[in-house]
Design an enzyme around this catalytic site. Structure first.
Site, PDB file in Angstrom:
ATOM      1  N   ARG A 101       0.864  -1.183   0.000  1.00 57.48           N
ATOM      2  CA  ARG A 101       0.000   0.000   0.000  1.00 57.48           C
ATOM      3  C   ARG A 101       0.898   1.229   0.000  1.00 57.48           C
ATOM      4  O   ARG A 101       2.125   1.123   0.063  1.00 57.48           O
ATOM      5  CB  ARG A 101      -1.043  -0.015   1.129  1.00 57.48           C
ATOM      6  CG  ARG A 101      -0.745  -0.758   2.365  1.00 57.48           C
ATOM      7  CD  ARG A 101       0.314  -0.147   3.214  1.00 57.48           C
ATOM      8  NE  ARG A 101       0.090   1.262   3.410  1.00 57.48           N
ATOM      9  CZ  ARG A 101       1.007   2.157   3.663  1.00 57.48           C
ATOM     10  NH1 ARG A 101       2.281   1.793   3.769  1.00 57.48           N
ATOM     11  NH2 ARG A 101       0.722   3.421   3.825  1.00 57.48           N
ATOM     12  N   GLY A 102       0.264   2.402  -0.068  1.00 61.14           N
ATOM     13  CA  GLY A 102       1.050   3.626  -0.236  1.00 61.14           C
ATOM     14  C   GLY A 102       1.159   3.892  -1.734  1.00 61.14           C
ATOM     15  O   GLY A 102       1.467   2.967  -2.513  1.00 61.14           O
ATOM     16  N   ALA A 103       0.901   5.150  -2.124  1.00 61.32           N
ATOM     17  CA  ALA A 103       0.767   5.462  -3.552  1.00 61.32           C
ATOM     18  C   ALA A 103       1.970   5.017  -4.408  1.00 61.32           C
ATOM     19  O   ALA A 103       1.786   4.290  -5.399  1.00 61.32           O
ATOM     20  CB  ALA A 103       0.488   6.956  -3.705  1.00 61.32           C
ATOM     21  N   ASP A 122      -1.925  10.760  -1.986  1.00 60.64           N
ATOM     22  CA  ASP A 122      -2.226   9.746  -3.006  1.00 60.64           C
ATOM     23  C   ASP A 122      -2.505  10.368  -4.353  1.00 60.64           C
ATOM     24  O   ASP A 122      -2.434   9.706  -5.386  1.00 60.64           O
ATOM     25  CB  ASP A 122      -3.430   8.906  -2.571  1.00 60.64           C
ATOM     26  CG  ASP A 122      -3.007   8.010  -1.425  1.00 60.64           C
ATOM     27  OD1 ASP A 122      -2.943   8.513  -0.290  1.00 60.64           O
ATOM     28  OD2 ASP A 122      -2.689   6.844  -1.683  1.00 60.64           O
ATOM     29  N   ASN A 142      -5.456  12.443   0.655  1.00 60.08           N
ATOM     30  CA  ASN A 142      -4.578  11.584   1.471  1.00 60.08           C
ATOM     31  C   ASN A 142      -5.464  10.811   2.449  1.00 60.08           C
ATOM     32  O   ASN A 142      -6.683  10.998   2.492  1.00 60.08           O
ATOM     33  CB  ASN A 142      -3.512  12.415   2.207  1.00 60.08           C
ATOM     34  CG  ASN A 142      -2.426  11.539   2.815  1.00 60.08           C
ATOM     35  OD1 ASN A 142      -1.910  10.642   2.150  1.00 60.08           O
ATOM     36  ND2 ASN A 142      -2.078  11.778   4.066  1.00 60.08           N
ATOM     37  N   LYS A 143      -4.844   9.972   3.220  1.00 60.18           N
ATOM     38  CA  LYS A 143      -5.564   9.124   4.168  1.00 60.18           C
ATOM     39  C   LYS A 143      -6.588   9.909   4.987  1.00 60.18           C
ATOM     40  O   LYS A 143      -6.321  11.027   5.417  1.00 60.18           O
ATOM     41  CB  LYS A 143      -4.523   8.461   5.082  1.00 60.18           C
ATOM     42  CG  LYS A 143      -5.037   7.503   6.119  1.00 60.18           C
ATOM     43  CD  LYS A 143      -5.914   6.411   5.555  1.00 60.18           C
ATOM     44  CE  LYS A 143      -5.288   5.642   4.417  1.00 60.18           C
ATOM     45  NZ  LYS A 143      -6.241   4.841   3.645  1.00 60.18           N
ATOM     46  N   GLN A 177      -2.219   2.417   9.974  1.00 61.56           N
ATOM     47  CA  GLN A 177      -0.922   2.471   9.272  1.00 61.56           C
ATOM     48  C   GLN A 177       0.123   3.258  10.070  1.00 61.56           C
ATOM     49  O   GLN A 177       1.308   3.002   9.972  1.00 61.56           O
ATOM     50  CB  GLN A 177      -1.083   3.125   7.890  1.00 61.56           C
ATOM     51  CG  GLN A 177      -1.815   2.308   6.859  1.00 61.56           C
ATOM     52  CD  GLN A 177      -3.273   2.658   6.821  1.00 61.56           C
ATOM     53  OE1 GLN A 177      -3.876   3.007   7.831  1.00 61.56           O
ATOM     54  NE2 GLN A 177      -3.877   2.572   5.651  1.00 61.56           N
ATOM     55  N   ARG A 237      -7.257  -0.097  -6.944  1.00 61.28           N
ATOM     56  CA  ARG A 237      -7.586   0.899  -5.907  1.00 61.28           C
ATOM     57  C   ARG A 237      -7.795   2.233  -6.631  1.00 61.28           C
ATOM     58  O   ARG A 237      -6.989   2.593  -7.492  1.00 61.28           O
ATOM     59  CB  ARG A 237      -6.465   1.025  -4.853  1.00 61.28           C
ATOM     60  CG  ARG A 237      -6.396  -0.180  -3.923  1.00 61.28           C
ATOM     61  CD  ARG A 237      -5.508   0.077  -2.729  1.00 61.28           C
ATOM     62  NE  ARG A 237      -6.162   0.919  -1.723  1.00 61.28           N
ATOM     63  CZ  ARG A 237      -5.520   1.410  -0.658  1.00 61.28           C
ATOM     64  NH1 ARG A 237      -4.227   1.140  -0.473  1.00 61.28           N
ATOM     65  NH2 ARG A 237      -6.142   2.162   0.211  1.00 61.28           N
TER      66      ARG A 237
HETATM   67  O1  MRU Z   1      -4.524   3.271   2.212  1.00 64.59           O
HETATM   68  P1  MRU Z   1      -3.042   3.457   2.139  1.00 64.59           P
HETATM   69  O2  MRU Z   1      -2.311   2.889   3.309  1.00 64.59           O
HETATM   70  O3  MRU Z   1      -2.482   2.979   0.827  1.00 64.59           O
HETATM   71  O4  MRU Z   1      -2.864   5.032   2.187  1.00 64.59           O
HETATM   72  C1  MRU Z   1      -1.583   5.566   2.121  1.00 64.59           C
HETATM   73  C2  MRU Z   1      -1.547   7.032   2.277  1.00 64.59           C
HETATM   74  O5  MRU Z   1      -2.548   7.685   2.434  1.00 64.59           O
HETATM   75  C3  MRU Z   1      -0.205   7.686   2.133  1.00 64.59           C
HETATM   76  O6  MRU Z   1      -0.129   8.843   2.905  1.00 64.59           O
HETATM   77  C4  MRU Z   1       0.012   8.053   0.664  1.00 64.59           C
HETATM   78  O7  MRU Z   1      -0.176   6.954  -0.159  1.00 64.59           O
HETATM   79  C5  MRU Z   1       1.368   8.597   0.427  1.00 64.59           C
HETATM   80  S1  MRU Z   1       2.585   7.328   0.478  1.00 64.59           S
HETATM   81  C6  MRU Z   1       4.102   7.997   0.239  1.00 64.59           C
END
Ligand code: MRU
Length: 358
Positions: free
Chosen positions: A53-55, A242, A252-253, A201, A90
């Site tokens: 996970r993470g963009a 993201d 973002n999250k 996370q 996603r």
């Molecule tokens: O749902 P996730 O864990 O994939 O969400 C991740 C985030 O929101 C991060 O802040 C974002 O992807 C940036 S990662 C460098």
């Protein structure tokens, strides 16, 4: 970065066995498990279930997913279908589409006997570029931390949300890269880590990776940031993103927006760290950013270690209650002090972004 003293990246290709290796993030922090992705379907599932996970990391996984698709079935129709399935695995992070489009562009009009090598090289290139970009984000963000330290001459307290750490990228992270750079330079930093319900996370990944790199940090409940800012215990916020649209508004999250509001009200600088692969130049209105809604079971159940050290999942809500699980929110650019990118720091605006990315 390090886990138990050993250097890792979050994803790599095992040439001998023709598989993609990932760190299964659903098992952290209690178990460190390296998993093999053997097929494009494995890559899609890993993205959907958030084993990765993470963009930036899901973008890299999609690129390697196409490598696996070619190994499985070197056929244009299969490649096209795999691309579509990867992009839709996603919805919010733009990096998925960015990586797949980049791979497909590279692979168009390539002979079928060369396609695998070219795909493999491009997927590696995406990873190597991300490492370089995240390193530069770190160096650019380091200057901001240094400035705060030079004025304060005391520990710099940084609040972050979710995990925009090295586990969300290939190495270094985005929001964490300036922190790691400051720590390595001997600047005393301490990180307030938002727990980040419902998937935790922050607690499970950010705090874990900061511990492994020996960066002082404290996990806080998601609603704690406001009072810490009122008390002057937060010098700056750095979060990831993201998808940042050309106006500087960013997704973002879930919960990021509320942190930005609290930061504005308390004059706490609020920075967003991002590689250019996270910029969506096409979407003009933040209301058009697709917001992922995930299974409500992520809210209703929590996982942890029982007294025998076994991982157990338990229900925490009333059995009859409904729950809604929006995974992201959007923060308008007006709450952002600056965007920390691989090319420098800019205003969160079209003009700011265009100055850096002509
Ligand atoms: O749902 P996730 O864990 O994939 O969400 C991740 C985030 O929101 C991060 O802040 C974002 O992807 C940036 S990662 C460098």
């Amino acid at each position: 970065m390090k886990i138990e003293g050993k250097e890792y990246q979050t994803i790599w290709f095992d040439k001998k066995n023709q598989v993609v290796k990932i760190i299964d993030q659903t098992k952290l922090p209690h178990q460190f498990i390296i998993k093999d992705l053997k097929t494009v379907r494995d890559a899609i599932n890993a993205i959907k279930t958030m084993e990765v996970r993470g963009a930036p990391l899901i973008g890299a996984t999609a690129a390697y997913g196409l490598v696996l698709a070619i190994i499985e079935n070197n056929d244009q129709t299969f490649l096209k279908k795999s691309s579509e399935d990867l992009i839709s695995s996603r919805p919010t992070a733009i990096n998925l589409k960015w990586a797949v489009d980049r791979m497909i562009k590279k692979l168009s009009r390539v002979n079928s006997d060369q396609i695998l090598n070219i795909a493999l090289n491009e997927a590696k290139e995406i990873c190597e570029e991300d490492i370089k970009f995240c390193e530069n984000i770190g160096l650019n963000g380091l200057k901001i931390i240094e400035e705060i330290y030079n004025k304060k001459k005391d520990i710099v307290n940084i609040l972050t949300h979710c995990n925009a750490g090295w586990l969300a990228t290939i190495n270094w992270g985005t929001a964490t890269s300036p922190i790691y750079h400051a720590h390595k330079k001997g600047i005393p930093v301490h990180v307030w880590v938002d727990e980040t319900r419902p998937r935790n996370q922050g607690a499970n990944l950010t705090s874990y990776e900061l511990n492994e790199e020996e960066v002082p940090n404290t996990i806080i409940a998601d609603n704690t940031g406001g009072i810490l800012m009122q008390r002057g215990e937060v010098d700056m916020c750095i979060v990831g993103t993201d998808r940042t649209i050309s106006t500087g508004d960013f997704a973002n999250k879930i919960g990021t927006y509320l942190k930005a509001l609290a930061a504005k009200d308390n004059n706490v600088p609020f920075y967003v760290a991002l590689p250019s692969s996270t910029i969506d130049w096409e979407t003009k209105d933040f209301k058009n950013i697709p917001i992922e809604e995930r299974n409500s079971e992520e809210l209703t159940h929590v996982e942890g270690l029982d007294k025998n050290n076994n991982v157990e999942k338990v229900l925490i809500y009333p059995k009859k209650s409904k729950a809604m699980n929006l995974a992201f929110d959007v923060t308008p650019a007006k709450y952002v002090t600056g965007l920390i990118t691989e090319k420098g720091v800019c205003d969160a605006s079209t003009e700011g972004l265009k100055k850096l990315f002509k």
